[in-house]
Design a protein around this motif. Structure first.
Motif, mmCIF file in Angstrom:
data_model
loop_
_atom_site.group_PDB
_atom_site.id
_atom_site.type_symbol
_atom_site.label_atom_id
_atom_site.label_comp_id
_atom_site.label_asym_id
_atom_site.label_seq_id
_atom_site.Cartn_x
_atom_site.Cartn_y
_atom_site.Cartn_z
ATOM 1 N N TYR A 1 21.875 37.214 56.987
ATOM 2 C CA TYR A 1 22.720 38.304 57.473
ATOM 3 C C TYR A 1 24.191 37.911 57.348
ATOM 4 N N VAL A 2 24.496 36.658 57.704
ATOM 5 C CA VAL A 2 25.884 36.181 57.624
ATOM 6 C C VAL A 2 26.371 36.202 56.168
ATOM 7 N N ALA A 3 25.536 35.670 55.254
ATOM 8 C CA ALA A 3 25.924 35.637 53.838
ATOM 9 C C ALA A 3 26.155 37.051 53.321
ATOM 10 N N THR A 4 25.256 37.964 53.693
ATOM 11 C CA THR A 4 25.377 39.360 53.247
ATOM 12 C C THR A 4 26.665 39.987 53.775
ATOM 13 N N GLU A 5 26.952 39.724 55.044
ATOM 14 C CA GLU A 5 28.183 40.262 55.635
ATOM 15 C C GLU A 5 29.421 39.769 54.888
ATOM 16 N N MET A 6 29.427 38.483 54.565
ATOM 17 C CA MET A 6 30.583 37.903 53.879
ATOM 18 C C MET A 6 30.725 38.493 52.472
ATOM 19 N N TYR A 7 29.604 38.627 51.797
ATOM 20 C CA TYR A 7 29.584 39.182 50.436
ATOM 21 C C TYR A 7 30.097 40.628 50.457
ATOM 22 N N GLU A 8 29.595 41.398 51.400
ATOM 23 C CA GLU A 8 29.998 42.810 51.466
ATOM 24 C C GLU A 8 31.434 42.963 51.994
ATOM 25 N N GLU A 9 31.842 42.001 52.805
ATOM 26 C CA GLU A 9 33.231 42.007 53.274
ATOM 27 C C GLU A 9 34.190 41.850 52.084
ATOM 28 N N SER A 10 33.767 41.045 51.115
ATOM 29 C CA SER A 10 34.586 40.888 49.910
ATOM 30 C C SER A 10 34.636 42.187 49.123
ATOM 31 N N ARG A 11 33.527 42.887 49.080
ATOM 32 C CA ARG A 11 33.523 44.181 48.386
ATOM 33 C C ARG A 11 34.529 45.127 49.061
ATOM 34 N N ARG A 12 34.560 45.062 50.382
ATOM 35 C CA ARG A 12 35.510 45.912 51.098
ATOM 36 C C ARG A 12 36.952 45.506 50.739
ATOM 37 N N LYS A 13 37.198 44.190 50.678
ATOM 38 C CA LYS A 13 38.548 43.728 50.331
ATOM 39 C C LYS A 13 38.948 44.195 48.930
ATOM 40 N N VAL A 14 37.986 44.087 47.993
ATOM 41 C CA VAL A 14 38.276 44.527 46.627
ATOM 42 C C VAL A 14 38.579 46.024 46.624
ATOM 43 N N SER A 15 37.787 46.788 47.374
ATOM 44 C CA SER A 15 37.983 48.244 47.363
ATOM 45 C C SER A 15 39.370 48.589 47.911
ATOM 46 N N GLU A 16 39.793 47.879 48.957
ATOM 47 C CA GLU A 16 41.137 48.140 49.496
ATOM 48 C C GLU A 16 42.229 47.666 48.541
#
Lengths: 142, 402
Positions: free
Chosen positions: B57-72
């Protein structure tokens, strides 16, 4: 003189400026091999004519840096007139010398021995070996 | 921004004799990014989207958090960001999925001789398979894509426009926003190669209104092996996946299967998890420094260098008017591969060759070029050392008879 200067001062500039045996022949007796290094643009075609087990002629044409072009010229002068087996041995020794592998120091590389200096510039080993690899290819296609 | 302070973040530059002028090929990586990679490998190096245990869950959160950063970072929506291996696979995805499934023999694809191979070759392939025509925008005498010339090739048959935002050889900024507007007027979609733009200039995909936009992590302080494809949601929804396997599927039956929603239907297999997380850290770093500041800094160094190079005889510069930090040049009569060995001797890292863009090298009618490219960690002292080395190289090659 630094390494680079030693390398260029010797045979290389002479053959780069005054290439020997340059230009291809349209003759079926010659075996022809083309080698290209797409990353840097070196592009060399080498022809050899073998008769009665003797390297009667070596020709080449192409474009590239001074090390690539001069090494083709030096190679042609070194190999013309040699027995095919000796030429093969010289080519093998030369490539082993460049790539820092063990090589037979008793084999006389003649002028081509100056390319030993290329060892100090690992990124240029390909430049100095491409024509010789093409020559080896012409022997294999015999 | 203070390049002297920033330099300290880059461990490769702890060798103070090293002058790194090859960012257009790949940037150096700061400690902040390296630490983030270590953090993943040391603390939660497990797979994403699969495990039901906490660490996953932690790894997934971090990975998806990066997707959010890229989108912004590029003002896209979260689901419009697909992680890829790099800009090359992103550009290939557009061609293989959109191109192969939407084009036919009456259609036209506009590209240019200024493209990197990763933009032009996928469309060459689409053209060969679908028989859609590949059309080249004529470059102006400086080698630029202009609106005037673009209008000459744009017509109602144009279905795809695939062009770069910033050229990796010439450093020119293409008038991409206007190109997109004009392309949409004839109903064409535009795929933008932003590999040389994203590291250096603020991109807003909504403002540009581009349909696809691709870039790489490793050219913008991030890790290798990670890149980004932005695509408009409605386009991505209608495109088929080009790679099939784990994690991209929904329901799997014997003879058919269904796919997840975007972006996941395009991300099969275990993704570059560490790379994506590291890219997030790179974006944080760039945001902190400020892309506008970075662009100004690079341009200043480039202008300074070009002005000095102009004073040296036998130096041919191919892109004096570039708006970015890239200089393509040669020493007259010296093959760039001979020259680059000299610069290497001065511990200057720079590029010699075709730069994966043979078409523009052929357009320039030279065997190859030398290229330097500046970034946020370069200083005016780097410029001076480089210029000094150019003079010495020129003198050396002339002295041995070139």
């Amino acid at each position: 003189m630094n390494n680079l200067e030693i390398l260029y001062r010797q045979v290389i500039m002479d053959h780069y400026k005054n290439p020997r045996n340059k230009g291809l022949l349209n003759d079926n007796g010659y075996k022809t091999i083309h080698i290209k290094n797409p990353t840097c643009g070196d592009d060399i075609t080498v022809q050899s004519l073998i008769e009665d087990g003797i390297v009667k002629d070596v020709r080449y044409d192409g474009t590239g840096c001074s090390i690539c072009c001069s090494s083709a010229s030096v190679m042609s002068e070194t190999l013309i007139g040699k027995k095919k087996e000796d030429a093969k041995k010289i080519a093998e020794t030369y490539i082993n010398m460049l790539t820092n592998k063990e090589y037979d120091e008793t084999v006389d590389l003649e002028e081509a021995v100056v390319y030993q200096g290329v060892q100090k510039f690992p990124a240029r080993i390909k430049c100095a070996s491409i024509a010789w690899k093409a020559f080896e290819g012409t022997l294999e296609s015999e | 921004m203070d390049p002297y302070k920033l330099k300290k973040d880059f461990p490769v530059l702890s060798d103070e004799t090293l002058i790194y002028l090859d960012t257009a090929a790949s940037s150096l990586k700061p400690n902040q990014v390296i630490k983030k990679l270590d953090e993943y490998y040391e603390k939660y190096s497990v797979n994403v989207h699969r495990g039901v245990y906490n660490l996953s869950y932690v790894a997934t959160e971090m990975y998806e958090e990066s997707r959010r950063k890229v989108s912004e970072f590029i003002n896209a929506d979260f689901n419009e960001i697909i992680f890829t291996r790099g800009a090359s696979s992103a550009l290939n995805l557009v061609a293989s999925s959109y191109g192969l499934n939407n084009l036919s023999s009456t259609d036209e694809i506009i590209v240019s001789e200024l493209e990197h191979h990763s933009q032009v070759l996928p469309w060459q392939n689409v053209s060969n398979i679908t028989k859609a025509k590949l059309i080249y925008v004529p470059l102006n005498k400086e080698g630029r894509i202009t609106i005037e010339n673009f209008k000459k090739v744009l017509n109602k048959n144009t279905k795809v426009v695939a062009l770069n935002y910033v050229s990796n050889v010439m450093g020119y900024i293409a008038p991409i926003k206007e190109i997109i507007k004009l392309s949409h007027e004839v109903g064409a979609i535009v795929s933008v190669d932003a590999a040389q733009a994203a590291p250096h200039k603020k991109i807003d995909v909504k403002d540009l209104d581009c349909d696809f936009l691709s870039f790489s992590g490793h050219k913008m302080l991030g890790p290798t092996g990670i890149g980004v494809l932005f695509g408009k949601r409605e386009l991505l929804d209608n495109m088929p996946p080009i790679e099939f396997g784990g994690d991209m599927n929904d329901n799997v039956n014997l003879y058919e299967a269904s796919w997840k929603e975007v972006p996941y239907k395009f991300e099969t297999g275990t993704p570059g998890i560490a790379g994506a997380i590291g890219l997030g850290a790179a974006i944080d770093y760039l945001d902190n420094v400020g892309l506008d500041e970075i662009a100004k800094h690079e341009y200043k160094l480039k202008e300074y260098t070009v002005n000095k190079l102009r004073e040296i005889d036998d130096i041919i510069i191919y892109n004096e008017s570039a708006e970015t930090g890239i200089i393509s040049f040669n020493i007259d009569g010296v093959h760039p591969h001979d020259a680059v060995t000299f610069f290497d001797g001065d511990n200057i890292c720079m590029r010699a060759g075709h730069h994966c863009a043979q078409l523009i090298i052929k357009w320039l009618k030279v065997p190859a070029t030398l290229r330097i490219s500046y970034y946020l960690y370069n200083t005016i002292e780097d410029c001076d050392k480089f210029i000094e080395s150019v003079k010495n190289a020129r003198d050396f090659f002339k002295s041995v008879g070139f």
